[in-house]
Each structure stands twice: as C-alpha cells, then as structure tokens.
Design an enzyme around this catalytic site. Structure first.
Site, PDB file in Angstrom:
ATOM      1  N   GLY A 187      38.977  39.629  33.637  1.00  0.00           N
ATOM      2  CA  GLY A 187      39.680  39.933  34.943  1.00  0.00           C
ATOM      3  C   GLY A 187      38.623  39.723  36.063  1.00  0.00           C
ATOM      4  N   GLU A 199      36.630  31.976  37.198  1.00  0.00           N
ATOM      5  CA  GLU A 199      37.797  31.427  37.846  1.00  0.00           C
ATOM      6  C   GLU A 199      37.676  31.620  39.463  1.00  0.00           C
ATOM      7  OE1 GLU A 199      40.255  30.324  36.468  1.00  0.00           O
ATOM      8  OE2 GLU A 199      40.321  31.396  34.523  1.00  0.00           O
TER       9      GLU A 199
END
Ligand code: 13P
Length: 198
Positions: A27, A75
């Site tokens: 995450g 990311e």
C-alpha cells in the site's frame, strides 16, 4: 516543508494499517499540495509502525525529488498519472485490503448493492485493467474508470481510493473493503440485488 501535511499523511497511513487495509509494507498514500505543485507520498517498503513525517517524500509529478532521503513509493507514477488525469483528486490511498483485493483478483467489480456505495463511492466499484506495477499505465487505467467514482479495483493488484482530502480517500478505502466483505456474504445467499439509483 509542509509539516502539517506530512503529519496528516503519516497519521492516515498508520490508521489504515491499524484497520488492516494493508499488511507488511504493501500500500501507499499520497497528497497533492496544489499551491506548491508538490506531491507528498509515502516512501517505498517502510513499515507503517516506524513511519515518520520526515520519511515522506516531496516530489514533482515528473519524478523530480524536492525533499526526502528515502525513495518514493514504487507506485509514484500511478499517483502522478491520477493527479494529472483526475483534476478533482487531491489525495489517494492505495490498499491491498483483503476482501476488495479478492474481487480484484477475480476481475469482478463490486456491485452497487448498498446505500453507502451511492453516498460515498458514487455507485459500484469498477475494475481497472491490469498494468505492470510501477508503470504509468497503472494510473492511466485507474483514471479511465475513476471518472465519477470514489475508487476502483486494480485487477490482480489491489484498490485505489481517491478523494478531495486524505480523510475522504481513507473513508472511501474503508467503505470499499466493507462493500466487498458484505457483497461476498450476500453471494452466499444467492447474490446481492442491485440497488436502484437513490
Ligand atoms: P511501495 O512500498 O513501493 O509503496 O509498494 C507497495 C505496493 O503496494 C505496491 O503496489
């Protein structure tokens, strides 16, 4: 630089971790600081228990690091593409929350079957096509399905919740996981029934 925003990002990340929206170091979260044109983003592969405001990376959407001694989330390109393509989005919470990620693994959107989904998520939770992790295509595919939605599933990967603030993005990540869990239970009772528009 941007101390209050860094603290808010870390507090939100720790809360999401405590709520088991991600495990290990999976995450990542970001916040778009419009005035400064800077994205604050969690560093890659740092445990949430130890995360500190000074670990947060400040960067431009083109990848230029403005402040930070750690590498940004792997990311970061996804976060940057979503800010570029979805103008109302100011914060992003990317999770691997288990029930919603099960839907993502099965390429199954979470059907709009609960009233909260209309109020908080804009309807169903659509699937974004798979793209190789770390590439801009991850964000490009998410942006395609996020137009009028508070979040989406990322096929074979996880969940992306967005909002105009960190608290809204976190709330949506929580509701996406809740909707996935309840939908899965309803599937065992014959399947969730679509809710008409409110
Ligand atoms: P980072 O630790 O690089 O942010 O990656 C975690 C993740 O969930 C990638 O999808």
């Amino acid at each position: 630089m941007m101390d209050a925003q860094r603290r808010a990002l870390v507090d939100t990340a720790k809360l999401a971790y405590e709520e088991k929206l991600f495990s290990g170091t999976s995450g990542n979260l970001s916040l778009w600081c419009e005035e400064e044109e800077i994205m604050l983003i969690t560093p890659t592969s740092v445990r949430y228990e130890t995360l500190q405001p000074e670990d947060v990376v400040a960067m431009r959407l083109d990848g230029t690091i403005v402040e930070g001694s750690l590498a940004p989330s792997s990311e970061w390109r996804m976060h940057a593409e979503v800010y570029l393509r979805c103008p109302g989005v100011k914060a992003q919470v990317h999770t691997h929350s288990p029930y919603a990620t099960a839907f993502a693994a099965a390429h199954r959107p979470i059907p709009a079957c609960l009233i909260e989904m209309f109020y908080f998520l804009g309807g169903d939770v659509p699937c974004a096509a798979y793209a190789r992790p770390g590439t801009p295509e991850v964000g490009i595919e998410c942006a395609k399905v996020l137009k009028d939605r508070g979040g989406c599933l990322m096929n074979n990967h996880g969940v992306l919740a967005v909002g105009d603030s960190l608290s809204q993005a976190l709330l949506r990540a929580e509701y996406i996981e809740d909707a996935a869990r309840i939908s899965l239970l309803a599937m065992q009772l014959g399947g969730p029934v679509a809710l008409p528009e409110l």
